[in-house]
Design a protein around this motif. Structure first.
Motif, PDB file in Angstrom:
ATOM      1  N   GLY A  74       0.785  -1.230   0.000  1.00  0.00           N
ATOM      2  CA  GLY A  74       0.000   0.000   0.000  1.00  0.00           C
ATOM      3  C   GLY A  74       0.815   1.277   0.000  1.00  0.00           C
ATOM      4  O   GLY A  74       0.269   2.360  -0.208  1.00  0.00           O
ATOM      5  N   ILE A  75       2.114   1.165   0.232  1.00  0.00           N
ATOM      6  CA  ILE A  75       2.927   2.378   0.260  1.00  0.00           C
ATOM      7  C   ILE A  75       3.514   2.640  -1.128  1.00  0.00           C
ATOM      8  O   ILE A  75       3.844   1.716  -1.869  1.00  0.00           O
ATOM      9  CB  ILE A  75       4.053   2.280   1.311  1.00  0.00           C
ATOM     10  N   GLY A  76       3.592   3.897  -1.470  1.00  0.00           N
ATOM     11  CA  GLY A  76       4.167   4.279  -2.755  1.00  0.00           C
ATOM     12  C   GLY A  76       5.288   5.283  -2.554  1.00  0.00           C
ATOM     13  O   GLY A  76       5.595   5.690  -1.435  1.00  0.00           O
ATOM     14  N   ASP A  77       5.885   5.700  -3.651  1.00  0.00           N
ATOM     15  CA  ASP A  77       7.015   6.617  -3.571  1.00  0.00           C
ATOM     16  C   ASP A  77       6.628   7.958  -2.947  1.00  0.00           C
ATOM     17  O   ASP A  77       7.420   8.563  -2.222  1.00  0.00           O
ATOM     18  CB  ASP A  77       7.605   6.855  -4.962  1.00  0.00           C
ATOM     19  N   ALA A  78       5.413   8.417  -3.226  1.00  0.00           N
ATOM     20  CA  ALA A  78       4.981   9.699  -2.663  1.00  0.00           C
ATOM     21  C   ALA A  78       4.948   9.640  -1.138  1.00  0.00           C
ATOM     22  O   ALA A  78       5.372  10.585  -0.455  1.00  0.00           O
ATOM     23  CB  ALA A  78       3.611  10.080  -3.209  1.00  0.00           C
ATOM     24  N   ALA A  79       4.455   8.539  -0.594  1.00  0.00           N
ATOM     25  CA  ALA A  79       4.403   8.384   0.866  1.00  0.00           C
ATOM     26  C   ALA A  79       5.807   8.272   1.451  1.00  0.00           C
ATOM     27  O   ALA A  79       6.100   8.834   2.518  1.00  0.00           O
ATOM     28  CB  ALA A  79       3.579   7.155   1.234  1.00  0.00           C
ATOM     29  N   ILE A  80       6.687   7.562   0.771  1.00  0.00           N
ATOM     30  CA  ILE A  80       8.062   7.415   1.246  1.00  0.00           C
ATOM     31  C   ILE A  80       8.755   8.768   1.281  1.00  0.00           C
ATOM     32  O   ILE A  80       9.470   9.100   2.236  1.00  0.00           O
ATOM     33  CB  ILE A  80       8.835   6.424   0.364  1.00  0.00           C
ATOM     34  N   VAL A  81       8.525   9.574   0.258  1.00  0.00           N
ATOM     35  CA  VAL A  81       9.120  10.920   0.227  1.00  0.00           C
ATOM     36  C   VAL A  81       8.648  11.741   1.422  1.00  0.00           C
ATOM     37  O   VAL A  81       9.442  12.422   2.089  1.00  0.00           O
ATOM     38  CB  VAL A  81       8.764  11.641  -1.094  1.00  0.00           C
ATOM     39  N   GLU A  82       7.356  11.680   1.738  1.00  0.00           N
ATOM     40  CA  GLU A  82       6.837  12.442   2.881  1.00  0.00           C
ATOM     41  C   GLU A  82       7.494  12.000   4.193  1.00  0.00           C
ATOM     42  O   GLU A  82       7.852  12.818   5.033  1.00  0.00           O
ATOM     43  CB  GLU A  82       5.317  12.287   2.986  1.00  0.00           C
TER      44      GLU A  82
END
Length: 240
Positions: free
Chosen positions: A89-97
């Motif tokens: 469920g995690i994507g690159d946008a969430a990792i960046v945040e």
């Protein structure tokens, strides 16, 4: 002529089910503004961070999954991107945040050390080292290079190793100190196991660096070992 056909009964109103997710983000933001971080759970703090990555999706399941996988809020923030991607469920946008928040936290504690006499703000040094390395999954060997007033010149990670070992190169450390015009050092490394107790190898390596530094009139103030369970000072333990 009146219609003789039987009249259909009025439709039964559909049961209205209130979705708890409606307005959830606004309520959580308001609670955070009113009560601060102490007024919300760790998973809710993660939700607030993840909201920016997904404008409409319910982030509570992902926040709870991250905590279940890594164990704590701090360990979620410091987890490597490749390990974060293992959580469904995690994507690159969430990792960046998440990584933005981690970087911001480190900048805050580093600001308490920069341009100050390090030995006069030792608690801030300990906080910075702990924030930078306590939850890192591999051993890192860090050097704080100080000038003649014991003000921080540079903070560098010299090497990264495995979960239980990182190489330290005494000659490279002293060479770098001379390049920077540094007259004093603080050595730092982490124990991913969480236990900051120094090993015999840590003690031997520290003595080698101290001896070489002394020959070049460079002082080693301390060697700090940080872990989830605390921080140890080899100088305080009289091991250097």
């Amino acid at each position: 002529m009146p219609d003789a056909s039987p009249r259909s009964p009025d439709p039964i109103p559909a049961l209205i089910v209130k979705d708890h997710r409606v307005g959830h983000r606004d309520r959580l933001r308001e609670r955070f503004l009113n009560a601060g971080a102490e007024g919300i759970a760790p998973y809710e703090l993660l939700e607030l961070i993840l909201f920016r990555a997904q404008p409409r999706q319910d982030m509570k399941p992902l926040a709870k999954a991250l905590l279940a996988r890594f164990g704590s809020f701090a360990e979620v923030l410091t987890a490597r991107p490749d390990r974060l991607r293992e959580v469904k469920g995690i994507g690159d946008a969430a990792i960046v945040e998440l990584k933005i928040v981690e970087a911001a936290a480190q900048q805050m504690v580093k600001g308490a050390v920069a341009k100050r006499t390090v030995l006069g703000s030792w608690a801030a040094v300990m906080d910075y080292c702990r924030a930078a390395q306590a939850f890192v999954e591999r051993e890192e060997f860090r050097i704080l290079f100080l000038d003649k007033r014991n003000v921080l010149i540079r903070d560098e990670v010299q090497s990264t190793g495995t979960v239980d070992h990182t190489p330290a190169y005494p000659r490279e450390i002293i060479k770098r100190a001379l390049e920077l015009g540094s007259t004093a050092l603080i050595l730092v490394h982490n124990h991913p196991s969480g236990d900051p107790t120094p090993s015999q190898a840590d003690i031997t390596m520290t003595k080698q660096i101290v001896a070489l530094a002394r020959a070049m009139e460079i002082e080693v103030h301390d060697h700090l070992i940080v872990g989830r369970n605390g921080t140890q000072s080899l100088r305080k333990l009289k091991l250097m």
